[in-house]
Design an enzyme around this catalytic site. Structure first.
Site, PDB file in Angstrom:
ATOM      1  N   HIS A  69       0.839  -1.194   0.000  1.00 17.36           N
ATOM      2  CA  HIS A  69       0.000   0.000   0.000  1.00 17.36           C
ATOM      3  C   HIS A  69       0.878   1.249   0.000  1.00 17.36           C
ATOM      4  O   HIS A  69       2.080   1.166   0.182  1.00 17.36           O
ATOM      5  CB  HIS A  69      -0.929   0.016   1.226  1.00 17.36           C
ATOM      6  CG  HIS A  69      -0.211   0.125   2.536  1.00 17.36           C
ATOM      7  ND1 HIS A  69       0.432  -0.945   3.138  1.00 17.36           N
ATOM      8  CD2 HIS A  69       0.004   1.195   3.344  1.00 17.36           C
ATOM      9  CE1 HIS A  69       0.992  -0.536   4.261  1.00 17.36           C
ATOM     10  NE2 HIS A  69       0.756   0.751   4.415  1.00 17.36           N
ATOM     11  N   ASP A  71       0.784   5.254   1.744  1.00 22.89           N
ATOM     12  CA  ASP A  71       0.107   6.059   2.755  1.00 22.89           C
ATOM     13  C   ASP A  71      -0.604   7.221   2.070  1.00 22.89           C
ATOM     14  O   ASP A  71      -0.234   7.640   0.976  1.00 22.89           O
ATOM     15  CB  ASP A  71       1.106   6.565   3.801  1.00 22.89           C
ATOM     16  CG  ASP A  71       1.744   5.413   4.586  1.00 22.89           C
ATOM     17  OD1 ASP A  71       1.136   4.328   4.672  1.00 22.89           O
ATOM     18  OD2 ASP A  71       2.848   5.614   5.114  1.00 22.89           O
ATOM     19  N   HIS A 126       4.843   0.132   0.018  1.00 22.01           N
ATOM     20  CA  HIS A 126       5.518  -0.682   1.025  1.00 22.01           C
ATOM     21  C   HIS A 126       4.578  -1.754   1.555  1.00 22.01           C
ATOM     22  O   HIS A 126       3.378  -1.721   1.293  1.00 22.01           O
ATOM     23  CB  HIS A 126       6.057   0.193   2.162  1.00 22.01           C
ATOM     24  CG  HIS A 126       5.022   1.049   2.824  1.00 22.01           C
ATOM     25  ND1 HIS A 126       4.520   2.200   2.257  1.00 22.01           N
ATOM     26  CD2 HIS A 126       4.387   0.917   4.010  1.00 22.01           C
ATOM     27  CE1 HIS A 126       3.629   2.741   3.060  1.00 22.01           C
ATOM     28  NE2 HIS A 126       3.529   1.979   4.133  1.00 22.01           N
ATOM     29  N   ARG A 140       6.114  -7.932  17.150  1.00 18.43           N
ATOM     30  CA  ARG A 140       6.674  -6.797  16.400  1.00 18.43           C
ATOM     31  C   ARG A 140       5.833  -5.571  16.735  1.00 18.43           C
ATOM     32  O   ARG A 140       4.613  -5.607  16.666  1.00 18.43           O
ATOM     33  CB  ARG A 140       6.628  -7.062  14.898  1.00 18.43           C
ATOM     34  CG  ARG A 140       7.191  -5.925  14.056  1.00 18.43           C
ATOM     35  CD  ARG A 140       7.150  -6.273  12.563  1.00 18.43           C
ATOM     36  NE  ARG A 140       8.004  -5.419  11.784  1.00 18.43           N
ATOM     37  CZ  ARG A 140       7.637  -4.246  11.279  1.00 18.43           C
ATOM     38  NH1 ARG A 140       6.416  -3.803  11.467  1.00 18.43           N
ATOM     39  NH2 ARG A 140       8.497  -3.533  10.585  1.00 18.43           N
TER      40      ARG A 140
END
Length: 176
Positions: A69, A71, A126, A140
């Site tokens: 996607h 941002d 990313h 994470r």
């Protein structure tokens, strides 16, 4: 008990740093001083705390945790996550793992910056993949800061033939 105080301090630090980055982008592009920083002042920026739980032993290495996607915002500031997994797509479509040294922020550009610059600074594609080895068995945590302009700000491209649009309208269009 101090969570709100610490997170508020972190937000202010992110916002200050974002203004420095935006001022550098203005200078690089030859924009009038304040063109980007002004629209981001008191914008709809947000810090998001993302938790990826530890993976079970049978989880496939390299599977997607967050699909590819871009941002929506101007820029995203991202401190080092607690485990690897972030990948950026290169111009030729290859996925590159981001290996960030301690103390370094990743900065990527979003749709609003791409619109403002007429594509000169494109939105960064990313994704997050499952890490390998011991990192997969650990949780994470990632804390992106999404720097947004105020919704009423008109995003008039510096070049190209894209029509001006308000930040709020671009956000709504993208979310729809």
């Amino acid at each position: 008990p101090d969570f709100e105080r610490h997170l508020s301090g972190l937000f202010v630090a992110f916002e200050r740093h974002a203004m420095v980055v935006l001022a550098a982008i203005e200078q690089h592009l030859g924009c009038p001083r304040g063109r980007l920083t002004e629209i981001a002042t008191e914008g709809n920026s947000v810090v998001r705390i993302i938790h990826y739980p530890p993976l079970p032993a049978e989880a496939p290495e390299g599977a997607l945790r967050a699909s590819e996607h871009e941002d929506i915002n101007l820029i995203t500031l991202l401190p080092v996550a607690t485990t690897p997994g972030l990948q950026l797509q290169s111009h030729d479509g290859t996925w590159l793992s981001v290996r960030t040294p301690p103390g370094v922020l990743v900065c990527d550009t979003g749709d609003m910056m791409a619109h403002l610059t007429g594509g000169q600074l494109p939105a960064t594609t990313h994704r997050v993949v499952n890490p390998s080895g011991n990192a997969a068995r650990k949780p994470r945590y990632s804390m992106p800061f999404f720097c947004h302009p105020r919704p009423e700000c008109l995003l008039t491209p510096l070049r190209g033939d894209a029509e001006p649009i308000t930040a709020g309208a671009l956000l709504r269009r993208r979310l729809e």
